[in-house]
Write a protein that holds these residues in place. Structure first.
Motif, PDB file in Angstrom:
ATOM      1  N   LEU A   1       0.727  -1.114   0.175  1.00  0.00           N
ATOM      2  CA  LEU A   1      -0.087  -0.054   0.047  1.00  0.00           C
ATOM      3  C   LEU A   1       0.771   1.258  -0.161  1.00  0.00           C
ATOM      4  O   LEU A   1       0.520   2.137  -0.760  1.00  0.00           O
ATOM      5  N   THR A   2       2.002   1.152   0.785  1.00  0.00           N
ATOM      6  CA  THR A   2       2.908   2.403   0.867  1.00  0.00           C
ATOM      7  C   THR A   2       3.552   2.663  -0.639  1.00  0.00           C
ATOM      8  O   THR A   2       3.564   4.002  -1.273  1.00  0.00           O
ATOM      9  N   ILE A   3       3.845   1.679  -1.174  1.00  0.00           N
ATOM     10  CA  ILE A   3       4.506   1.771  -2.490  1.00  0.00           C
ATOM     11  C   ILE A   3       3.425   2.189  -3.636  1.00  0.00           C
ATOM     12  O   ILE A   3       3.818   3.152  -4.460  1.00  0.00           O
ATOM     13  N   HIS A   4       2.225   1.709  -3.464  1.00  0.00           N
ATOM     14  CA  HIS A   4       1.092   2.073  -4.255  1.00  0.00           C
ATOM     15  C   HIS A   4       0.752   3.433  -4.194  1.00  0.00           C
ATOM     16  O   HIS A   4       0.702   4.285  -5.129  1.00  0.00           O
ATOM     17  N   ILE A   5       0.707   3.976  -2.980  1.00  0.00           N
ATOM     18  CA  ILE A   5       0.335   5.395  -2.719  1.00  0.00           C
ATOM     19  C   ILE A   5       1.427   6.343  -3.286  1.00  0.00           C
ATOM     20  O   ILE A   5       1.181   7.239  -3.875  1.00  0.00           O
TER      21      ILE A   5
ATOM     22  N   ALA B   1       1.210   8.793  -6.871  1.00  0.00           N
ATOM     23  CA  ALA B   1       1.428  10.227  -6.525  1.00  0.00           C
ATOM     24  C   ALA B   1       2.439  10.863  -7.872  1.00  0.00           C
ATOM     25  O   ALA B   1       2.478  11.927  -7.968  1.00  0.00           O
ATOM     26  N   PHE B   2       3.249   9.675  -8.450  1.00  0.00           N
ATOM     27  CA  PHE B   2       4.085  10.072  -9.275  1.00  0.00           C
ATOM     28  C   PHE B   2       3.269  10.656 -10.605  1.00  0.00           C
ATOM     29  O   PHE B   2       4.014  11.464 -11.291  1.00  0.00           O
ATOM     30  N   VAL B   3       2.218  10.160 -10.819  1.00  0.00           N
ATOM     31  CA  VAL B   3       1.224  10.578 -11.812  1.00  0.00           C
ATOM     32  C   VAL B   3       1.293  12.027 -11.993  1.00  0.00           C
ATOM     33  O   VAL B   3       1.364  12.677 -13.029  1.00  0.00           O
ATOM     34  N   TYR B   4       1.072  12.798 -10.716  1.00  0.00           N
ATOM     35  CA  TYR B   4       0.931  14.170 -10.747  1.00  0.00           C
ATOM     36  C   TYR B   4       2.106  14.750 -10.533  1.00  0.00           C
ATOM     37  O   TYR B   4       2.328  16.044 -11.323  1.00  0.00           O
TER      38      TYR B   4
ATOM     39  N   ALA C   1       7.060  10.979 -16.013  1.00  0.00           N
ATOM     40  CA  ALA C   1       7.840   9.951 -16.480  1.00  0.00           C
ATOM     41  C   ALA C   1       8.311   9.323 -15.653  1.00  0.00           C
ATOM     42  O   ALA C   1       8.645   7.874 -15.920  1.00  0.00           O
ATOM     43  N   LEU C   2       8.443   9.477 -14.282  1.00  0.00           N
ATOM     44  CA  LEU C   2       8.753   8.318 -13.062  1.00  0.00           C
ATOM     45  C   LEU C   2       7.841   7.395 -13.075  1.00  0.00           C
ATOM     46  O   LEU C   2       7.976   6.379 -12.719  1.00  0.00           O
ATOM     47  N   PHE C   3       6.497   7.957 -13.329  1.00  0.00           N
ATOM     48  CA  PHE C   3       5.326   6.904 -13.036  1.00  0.00           C
ATOM     49  C   PHE C   3       5.278   5.890 -14.288  1.00  0.00           C
ATOM     50  O   PHE C   3       5.155   4.643 -14.142  1.00  0.00           O
ATOM     51  N   LEU C   4       5.667   6.276 -15.557  1.00  0.00           N
ATOM     52  CA  LEU C   4       5.858   5.442 -16.488  1.00  0.00           C
ATOM     53  C   LEU C   4       6.932   4.451 -16.424  1.00  0.00           C
ATOM     54  O   LEU C   4       6.675   3.162 -16.795  1.00  0.00           O
ATOM     55  N   GLU C   5       7.882   4.763 -15.856  1.00  0.00           N
ATOM     56  CA  GLU C   5       9.369   3.942 -15.601  1.00  0.00           C
ATOM     57  C   GLU C   5       8.989   2.834 -14.257  1.00  0.00           C
ATOM     58  O   GLU C   5       9.185   1.821 -14.563  1.00  0.00           O
ATOM     59  N   ALA C   6       7.842   3.407 -13.584  1.00  0.00           N
ATOM     60  CA  ALA C   6       7.411   2.629 -12.428  1.00  0.00           C
ATOM     61  C   ALA C   6       6.442   1.250 -13.057  1.00  0.00           C
ATOM     62  O   ALA C   6       6.793   0.071 -12.609  1.00  0.00           O
TER      63      ALA C   6
END
Length: 141
Positions: free
Chosen positions: A37-41, A45-48, A52-57
């Motif tokens: 859940l921590t990693i998911h939250i 948050a990277f989306v906002y 680019a980091l969200f896409l890497e994740a």
């Protein structure tokens, strides 16, 4: 620090058979769910903040290692949930049945129910990992 050391040695040193293993597995699976859940939250948050980091994740989450981690996560969710229901049932409705033999029996039943719930999900997830990451089709994939 000595309190943490005492706690950890107490967890590792106690030999209470099914009760002890159920206690430890309940804590470990709970920590696994909290970690997810921590990693998911954080990654949502990277989306906002860092798209680019969200896409890497997302690319990282599609790897085999994370797929295996998701399979373990599903077991954590099932066991933690079923064991929590077992504990709540005995605490709320049958407090007089907290005998050692009943705990052994109910712990084994909890593990069996968790595995029965987990196996179809694990099979499906392994199938998807093999198909999407390695191009291996199982059962008409």
């Amino acid at each position: 620090m000595s309190t943490l050391k005492t706690t950890l040695t107490g967890y590792a040193g106690y030999r209470g058979r099914e009760g002890h293993w159920s206690f430890l597995l309940h804590r470990i699976t709970g920590l696994g769910v909290v970690l997810f859940l921590t990693i998911h939250i954080i990654d949502i948050a990277f989306v906002y903040f860092r798209p680019a980091l969200f896409l890497e994740a997302l690319a990282l989450y599609q790897t085999t290692l994370f797929g295996i981690g998701e399979i373990a996560l599903i077991f954590c969710v099932f066991f933690h949930g079923v064991n929590g229901l077992r504990i709540a049932y005995f605490d709320m409705f049958k407090p007089g049945m907290w005998s050692i033999e009943m705990q052994r029996k109910s712990t084994r039943t909890t593990l069996i129910i968790s595995i029965i719930l987990w196996l179809p999900a694990a099979f499906w997830m392994v199938r998807n990992i093999l198909f999407h990451n390695y191009g291996i089709a199982l059962f008409g994939g």
